[in-house]
Design a protein around this motif. Structure first.
Motif, PDB file in Angstrom:
ATOM      1  N   ALA A 103       0.458  -1.343  -0.188  1.00  0.00           N
ATOM      2  CA  ALA A 103       0.056   0.322   0.402  1.00  0.00           C
ATOM      3  C   ALA A 103       1.251   1.004  -0.574  1.00  0.00           C
ATOM      4  O   ALA A 103       0.355   2.342  -0.761  1.00  0.00           O
ATOM      5  CB  ALA A 103      -0.589   0.278   1.196  1.00  0.00           C
ATOM      6  N   GLY A 104       1.898   1.010   0.430  1.00  0.00           N
ATOM      7  CA  GLY A 104       2.937   2.105   0.458  1.00  0.00           C
ATOM      8  C   GLY A 104       2.336   3.045   1.753  1.00  0.00           C
ATOM      9  O   GLY A 104       1.944   2.908   2.804  1.00  0.00           O
ATOM     10  N   PRO A 105       3.055   4.596   1.553  1.00  0.00           N
ATOM     11  CA  PRO A 105       3.588   4.968   3.410  1.00  0.00           C
ATOM     12  C   PRO A 105       1.441   6.221   2.807  1.00  0.00           C
ATOM     13  O   PRO A 105       0.875   5.695   2.032  1.00  0.00           O
ATOM     14  CB  PRO A 105       3.983   6.316   2.949  1.00  0.00           C
ATOM     15  CG  PRO A 105       5.289   5.567   1.679  1.00  0.00           C
ATOM     16  CD  PRO A 105       4.381   4.629   0.852  1.00  0.00           C
ATOM     17  N   GLY A 106       0.664   6.187   4.246  1.00  0.00           N
ATOM     18  CA  GLY A 106       0.055   6.547   4.581  1.00  0.00           C
ATOM     19  C   GLY A 106      -0.762   5.447   4.613  1.00  0.00           C
ATOM     20  O   GLY A 106      -2.411   5.794   5.384  1.00  0.00           O
ATOM     21  N   THR A 116      -0.121  10.576  13.430  1.00  0.00           N
ATOM     22  CA  THR A 116       1.401  12.064  13.144  1.00  0.00           C
ATOM     23  C   THR A 116       1.873  10.624  14.199  1.00  0.00           C
ATOM     24  O   THR A 116       1.486  10.728  15.418  1.00  0.00           O
ATOM     25  CB  THR A 116       1.850  13.076  13.684  1.00  0.00           C
ATOM     26  OG1 THR A 116       0.741  14.119  12.650  1.00  0.00           O
ATOM     27  CG2 THR A 116       3.106  13.740  13.365  1.00  0.00           C
ATOM     28  N   THR A 117       3.171  10.246  13.470  1.00  0.00           N
ATOM     29  CA  THR A 117       3.820   9.170  14.520  1.00  0.00           C
ATOM     30  C   THR A 117       4.900  10.352  15.377  1.00  0.00           C
ATOM     31  O   THR A 117       4.438  11.231  15.338  1.00  0.00           O
ATOM     32  CB  THR A 117       5.384   8.240  13.439  1.00  0.00           C
ATOM     33  OG1 THR A 117       6.197   9.088  13.404  1.00  0.00           O
ATOM     34  CG2 THR A 117       4.043   7.277  12.903  1.00  0.00           C
ATOM     35  N   ASP A 118       5.083   9.779  16.674  1.00  0.00           N
ATOM     36  CA  ASP A 118       6.794   9.888  17.550  1.00  0.00           C
ATOM     37  C   ASP A 118       7.679  10.918  16.071  1.00  0.00           C
ATOM     38  O   ASP A 118       8.163  11.577  16.903  1.00  0.00           O
ATOM     39  CB  ASP A 118       7.101   9.462  18.689  1.00  0.00           C
ATOM     40  CG  ASP A 118       7.815   8.691  17.848  1.00  0.00           C
ATOM     41  OD1 ASP A 118       7.808   7.758  16.700  1.00  0.00           O
ATOM     42  OD2 ASP A 118       8.472   8.144  18.845  1.00  0.00           O
ATOM     43  N   THR A 119       7.655  10.713  14.847  1.00  0.00           N
ATOM     44  CA  THR A 119       9.161  11.025  14.475  1.00  0.00           C
ATOM     45  C   THR A 119       8.350  11.999  13.444  1.00  0.00           C
ATOM     46  O   THR A 119       8.937  12.711  12.633  1.00  0.00           O
ATOM     47  CB  THR A 119       9.830   9.851  13.429  1.00  0.00           C
ATOM     48  OG1 THR A 119       8.652   9.100  12.602  1.00  0.00           O
ATOM     49  CG2 THR A 119      10.459   8.888  14.128  1.00  0.00           C
ATOM     50  N   LYS A 145       2.830  10.976   8.248  1.00  0.00           N
ATOM     51  CA  LYS A 145       1.349  10.998   8.527  1.00  0.00           C
ATOM     52  C   LYS A 145       1.255   9.293   7.517  1.00  0.00           C
ATOM     53  O   LYS A 145       2.072   9.115   6.858  1.00  0.00           O
ATOM     54  CB  LYS A 145       1.574  11.900   7.873  1.00  0.00           C
ATOM     55  CG  LYS A 145       2.397  13.534   8.946  1.00  0.00           C
ATOM     56  CD  LYS A 145       0.766  14.593   8.109  1.00  0.00           C
ATOM     57  CE  LYS A 145      -0.565  14.076   8.332  1.00  0.00           C
ATOM     58  NZ  LYS A 145      -1.656  15.038   8.140  1.00  0.00           N
ATOM     59  N   ALA A 146       0.549   9.354   8.635  1.00  0.00           N
ATOM     60  CA  ALA A 146      -0.554   7.918   8.099  1.00  0.00           C
ATOM     61  C   ALA A 146      -1.732   8.584   7.733  1.00  0.00           C
ATOM     62  O   ALA A 146      -2.340   8.621   8.697  1.00  0.00           O
ATOM     63  CB  ALA A 146      -0.235   6.560   9.208  1.00  0.00           C
TER      64      ALA A 146
END
Length: 244
Positions: free
Chosen positions: A130-133, A205-208, A211-212
């Motif tokens: 699916a890729g990022p997000g 939003t992740t800690d890094t 974004k998903a």
């Protein structure tokens, strides 16, 4: 190698133990903290219940990924089988096998491995297609469950109609490891779930700072059984462990 999405999931899995330790160190403020946990858990319980119901559904969902101008991502489920499909990419889970397909050297190649755990889905492998997000319903369910345990988490709910489906939405803020340093980024997210339990939208939003983000664009209670098999003409390679 650990992927950003695997790191994302791992961070949320690690929070419950930290929460327990954090509550134990709050002293006289623990009553207010526990009250907030109970309130948050009560609000999020409906989301968990809805997402949990989806595990028994047969359906096809198409998602648009924020920032992607390529094909939509399809999620097809007919228990006990599920598949994530994007173009020629495919990640299939059955009780017996996992099949990972993607273009390689001008043709579609599929790795086929035994599914020893009879897993419903693996976020790392799904991300390879699916890729990022993109985020799976299983990961969304896990995040909602974890958020219900975080003492400082706040939740605001709303209702939306997404792809013709009435959906309940939650904006969750204040999710932070209580033992983290002052520069720790709160891992806030929003999630929408349809009345039948299908994931309708997610933005987190992740800690890094990664974004998903996805949103449902079409839904059907029917499936094409071919989604649970390699694409026609694909080369199939038997492996012990799938490499994404």
């Amino acid at each position: 190698m650990t992927t950003p999405r695997a790191h994302f999931a791992a961070r949320f899995v690690a929070i419950p133990a930290a929460v327990v330790l954090g509550i134990g160190s709050l002293g006289c403020g623990v009553i207010d903290t526990v009250r907030n946990v109970v309130d948050t858990a009560g609000i999020l319980s409906e989301f968990s219940d809805r997402l949990g119901k989806a595990a028994s559904l047969t359906y096809t969902a198409e998602y648009r990924i924020e920032g992607s101008d390529s094909d939509t991502v399809g999620y097809v489920q007919q228990p006990p089988n599920s598949a994530t499909v994007k173009g020629d990419g495919r990640m299939i889970f059955t009780p017996e096998h996992m099949i990972f397909c993607g273009p390689a050297s001008g043709r579609v190649t599929c790795q086929k491995a035994p599914n020893h755990a009879a897993a419903a889905g693996d976020p790392t492998l799904v991300a390879g297609v699916a890729g990022p997000g993109f985020i799976t319903p299983e990961v969304a369910l896990g995040m909602v469950a974890i958020a219900a345990l975080v003492p400082d988490a706040d939740v605001e709910t709303s209702e939306r109609t997404i792809a013709g489906q009435k959906s309940l939405c939650a904006d969750v803020t204040g999710i932070k490891d209580p033992n983290a340093g002052p520069d720790e980024v709160a891992q806030d997210f929003s999630v929408c779930v349809t009345e039948s339990g299908v994931l309708a939208a997610f933005n987190g939003t992740t800690d890094t700072g990664e974004k998903a983000s996805l949103e449902l664009v079409s839904y059907s209670d029917r499936v094409d059984g071919s989604a649970f098999a390699p694409p026609a003409g694909a080369e199939i390679v038997d492996v012990s462990v799938i490499q994404s």
